[in-house]
Motif scaffolding. Structure first.
Motif, PDB file in Angstrom:
ATOM      1  N   LEU A 196      35.217  72.418  50.338  1.00 54.94           N
ATOM      2  CA  LEU A 196      34.503  72.374  49.070  1.00 54.94           C
ATOM      3  C   LEU A 196      34.221  70.906  48.766  1.00 54.94           C
ATOM      4  N   ILE A 197      32.932  70.563  48.646  1.00 52.29           N
ATOM      5  CA  ILE A 197      32.520  69.170  48.480  1.00 52.29           C
ATOM      6  C   ILE A 197      31.886  68.986  47.108  1.00 52.29           C
ATOM      7  N   MET A 198      32.456  68.087  46.309  1.00 60.81           N
ATOM      8  CA  MET A 198      31.868  67.717  45.017  1.00 60.81           C
ATOM      9  C   MET A 198      30.899  66.570  45.263  1.00 60.81           C
ATOM     10  N   THR A 199      29.610  66.822  45.061  1.00 57.71           N
ATOM     11  CA  THR A 199      28.598  65.844  45.454  1.00 57.71           C
ATOM     12  C   THR A 199      28.119  64.968  44.298  1.00 57.71           C
ATOM     13  N   ASP A 200      28.569  65.241  43.086  1.00 56.49           N
ATOM     14  CA  ASP A 200      28.074  64.504  41.923  1.00 56.49           C
ATOM     15  C   ASP A 200      29.085  63.522  41.338  1.00 56.49           C
ATOM     16  N   ALA A 201      30.136  63.196  42.068  1.00 60.14           N
ATOM     17  CA  ALA A 201      31.070  62.187  41.590  1.00 60.14           C
ATOM     18  C   ALA A 201      30.411  60.809  41.655  1.00 60.14           C
ATOM     19  N   VAL A 202      30.868  59.897  40.800  1.00 58.73           N
ATOM     20  CA  VAL A 202      30.322  58.538  40.760  1.00 58.73           C
ATOM     21  C   VAL A 202      31.481  57.545  40.791  1.00 58.73           C
ATOM     22  N   ILE A 203      31.437  56.627  41.758  1.00 56.73           N
ATOM     23  CA  ILE A 203      32.461  55.587  41.875  1.00 56.73           C
ATOM     24  C   ILE A 203      31.810  54.240  41.619  1.00 56.73           C
ATOM     25  N   ASP A 204      32.162  53.616  40.515  1.00 52.59           N
ATOM     26  CA  ASP A 204      31.595  52.317  40.127  1.00 52.59           C
ATOM     27  C   ASP A 204      30.070  52.318  40.254  1.00 52.59           C
ATOM     28  N   GLY A 205      29.459  53.382  39.754  1.00 51.72           N
ATOM     29  CA  GLY A 205      28.010  53.490  39.747  1.00 51.72           C
ATOM     30  C   GLY A 205      27.387  54.067  41.004  1.00 51.72           C
ATOM     31  N   VAL A 206      28.183  54.377  42.013  1.00 53.40           N
ATOM     32  CA  VAL A 206      27.675  54.899  43.292  1.00 53.40           C
ATOM     33  C   VAL A 206      27.961  56.391  43.387  1.00 53.40           C
ATOM     34  N   ARG A 207      26.912  57.197  43.526  1.00 56.03           N
ATOM     35  CA  ARG A 207      27.103  58.635  43.692  1.00 56.03           C
ATOM     36  C   ARG A 207      27.809  58.899  45.010  1.00 56.03           C
ATOM     37  N   THR A 208      28.882  59.714  44.946  1.00 54.81           N
ATOM     38  CA  THR A 208      29.779  59.874  46.085  1.00 54.81           C
ATOM     39  C   THR A 208      30.175  61.332  46.261  1.00 54.81           C
ATOM     40  N   ALA A 209      30.197  61.806  47.500  1.00 58.42           N
ATOM     41  CA  ALA A 209      30.723  63.136  47.810  1.00 58.42           C
ATOM     42  C   ALA A 209      32.250  63.043  47.879  1.00 58.42           C
ATOM     43  N   VAL A 210      32.933  63.941  47.173  1.00 58.87           N
ATOM     44  CA  VAL A 210      34.392  63.889  47.095  1.00 58.87           C
ATOM     45  C   VAL A 210      34.977  65.213  47.573  1.00 58.87           C
ATOM     46  N   ILE A 211      36.004  65.122  48.417  1.00 55.15           N
ATOM     47  CA  ILE A 211      36.728  66.285  48.927  1.00 55.15           C
ATOM     48  C   ILE A 211      38.190  66.165  48.508  1.00 55.15           C
ATOM     49  N   ILE A 212      38.750  67.237  47.952  1.00 56.48           N
ATOM     50  CA  ILE A 212      40.163  67.251  47.585  1.00 56.48           C
ATOM     51  C   ILE A 212      40.993  67.357  48.855  1.00 56.48           C
ATOM     52  N   ASP A 213      41.906  66.411  49.060  1.00 57.14           N
ATOM     53  CA  ASP A 213      42.728  66.373  50.274  1.00 57.14           C
ATOM     54  C   ASP A 213      44.196  66.320  49.900  1.00 57.14           C
ATOM     55  N   THR A 214      44.849  67.488  49.898  1.00 59.91           N
ATOM     56  CA  THR A 214      46.269  67.536  49.539  1.00 59.91           C
ATOM     57  C   THR A 214      47.168  67.112  50.689  1.00 59.91           C
ATOM     58  N   GLY A 215      46.590  66.813  51.846  1.00 58.61           N
ATOM     59  CA  GLY A 215      47.397  66.417  52.991  1.00 58.61           C
ATOM     60  C   GLY A 215      47.638  64.925  53.094  1.00 58.61           C
ATOM     61  N   ALA A 216      46.964  64.125  52.273  1.00 58.97           N
ATOM     62  CA  ALA A 216      47.150  62.674  52.283  1.00 58.97           C
ATOM     63  C   ALA A 216      47.432  62.212  50.869  1.00 58.97           C
ATOM     64  N   ASP A 217      48.285  61.237  50.724  1.00 63.45           N
ATOM     65  CA  ASP A 217      48.643  60.838  49.360  1.00 63.45           C
ATOM     66  C   ASP A 217      47.702  59.792  48.796  1.00 63.45           C
ATOM     67  N   THR A 218      47.075  58.974  49.631  1.00 67.72           N
ATOM     68  CA  THR A 218      46.160  57.943  49.148  1.00 67.72           C
ATOM     69  C   THR A 218      44.744  58.262  49.617  1.00 67.72           C
ATOM     70  N   SER A 219      43.761  57.906  48.829  1.00 63.73           N
ATOM     71  CA  SER A 219      42.379  58.291  49.099  1.00 63.73           C
ATOM     72  C   SER A 219      41.763  57.460  50.233  1.00 63.73           C
ATOM     73  N   ILE A 220      40.867  58.114  50.995  1.00 60.91           N
ATOM     74  CA  ILE A 220      40.226  57.487  52.140  1.00 60.91           C
ATOM     75  C   ILE A 220      38.719  57.562  51.962  1.00 60.91           C
ATOM     76  N   GLY A 221      38.044  56.421  52.045  1.00 59.72           N
ATOM     77  CA  GLY A 221      36.595  56.371  51.917  1.00 59.72           C
ATOM     78  C   GLY A 221      35.940  56.000  53.234  1.00 59.72           C
ATOM     79  N   ASN A 222      34.684  56.421  53.403  1.00 61.02           N
ATOM     80  CA  ASN A 222      33.978  56.051  54.636  1.00 61.02           C
ATOM     81  C   ASN A 222      33.330  54.676  54.491  1.00 61.02           C
ATOM     82  N   ARG A 223      32.753  54.196  55.594  1.00 65.25           N
ATOM     83  CA  ARG A 223      32.157  52.852  55.584  1.00 65.25           C
ATOM     84  C   ARG A 223      30.913  52.800  54.700  1.00 65.25           C
ATOM     85  N   ALA A 224      30.201  53.924  54.573  1.00 61.93           N
ATOM     86  CA  ALA A 224      29.033  53.937  53.692  1.00 61.93           C
ATOM     87  C   ALA A 224      29.452  53.667  52.249  1.00 61.93           C
TER      88      ALA A 224
END
Length: 339
Positions: A196-224
């Protein structure tokens, strides 16, 4: 002030797969068999409420029983990983349950690709519920940090309720888990490869696709995402360890505001790396984030509804005064749509 990278390395030393994807085809299988879709036996009105255990990385584990063609073995402690496509079982547990390899497959993790043995699990019993005939990769228990991982193939068609305030997890249909009452944010998500991908999240003004990941404790972002948030990159790097035993170097950065459907998370620590799962989901070229447990634990409740393609958040009654806090800008429930 503590070195944020040092804190992150300690936190993810044995973190679960951010997104696990096993190739459908097995190479040189010992016992060739057609691909099958796992079936889930779920009562129509009852929910299965489970005690929420926590491992030493603050990841959630549940007690399951594993069945072969003859009998059932367990209980075993499996991580619940909404970022993993496939259920994974530790080699030692597979041996104890009498599960022999049926072939080889390719698994994708946050740290790269690896060829592994596959086994067929006839049934995984989760309380009164069962998921049948899963093809599961096998990994070392020491790398997983648990007896196995319950992935998306065992969660489809269900709602997973993470009740951090009540220290419990529940699995069932939405109605048996109280519906949508009490949630501040309800977001309609897009489904791809079971995610399930949330496509309307915004990080510091940048629209970002967000996936809930209960298997990792800290968030991981891609190079884009890293390129779009040039200001967020610090001078620190960290070695991320996958449950496959592989390592990858990530750049550490800090996002000031993460906005999801009218709710804001502040000062979110992000590890930036080009993990293969982003490409698999078609998110290699657009900003994307795997939202980990450190941020999810800021909420009272989080529900991931795979049947309705919705993700629901309940905000604490008071806004935390500390940095890295969650706050809602709207007094009533806000409903967003990811397209």
């Amino acid at each position: 002030m503590r070195n944020p990278a040092a804190r992150f390395v300690a936190a993810v030393a044995s973190a679960a797969l951010a997104l696990a994807s096993t190739a459908a085809q097995a190479t040189t299988p010992a016992t060739p068999e057609p691909a099958s879709t796992p079936s889930t036996q779920t009562p129509s009105t009852d929910s299965e409420v489970l005690g929420l255990a926590v491992d030493h990385h603050d990841r959630m584990t549940v007690s399951v029983a594993v069945g072969n063609e003859k009998d059932t073995h367990g209980p075993f402690d499996f991580l619940v990983d909404t970022g993993a496509e496939r259920t994974v079982i530790a080699r030692a547990v597979a041996d104890a349950a009498g599960l022999s390899p049926t072939g080889r497959g390719l698994i994708l993790s946050v740290a790269g690709k690896r060829e592994v043995d596959l086994v067929t699990i006839e049934a995984i019993n989760l309380g009164h519920r069962a998921v049948y005939r899963l093809t599961a990769p096998t990994l070392d228990k020491a790398d997983i940090g648990a007896d196995g991982i319950l992935g998306l193939d065992g969660l489809q068609g269900l709602r997973v309720l993470l009740d951090f305030a009540g220290k419990r997890m529940a699995v069932g249909d939405a109605a048996s888990l109280g519906g949508n009452e009490g949630y501040d944010i309800v977001i309609k998500a897009r489904r791809k490869s079971g995610q399930l991908i949330m496509t309307d999240a915004v990080i510091d003004g940048v629209r970002t696709a967000v996936i809930i990941d209960t298997g990792a404790d800290t968030s991981i972002g891609n190079r884009a995402l890293q390129r779009a948030l040039a200001h967020a990159k610090g001078d620190e790097t960290a070695q991320l360890l996958s449950v496959t035993g592989q390592r990858v170097t990530a750049d550490m950065g800090l996002a000031h505001n993460l906005d999801i459907g009218g709710l804001t998370l502040v000062n979110t620590l992000i590890a930036f790396t080009d993990a293969p799962p982003f490409e698999r989901l078609g998110l290699g070229r657009r900003p994307a984030l795997l939202l980990g447990m450190e941020q999810l634990r800021l909420f009272h409740r989080v529900a991931i509804d795979f049947a309705a393609h919705r993700i629901l958040f309940e905000v604490p009654d008071r806004t935390p005064a500390s940095a890295n806090a969650a706050s809602s800008r709207r007094p009533h429930r806000a409903t967003g749509t990811s397209r």
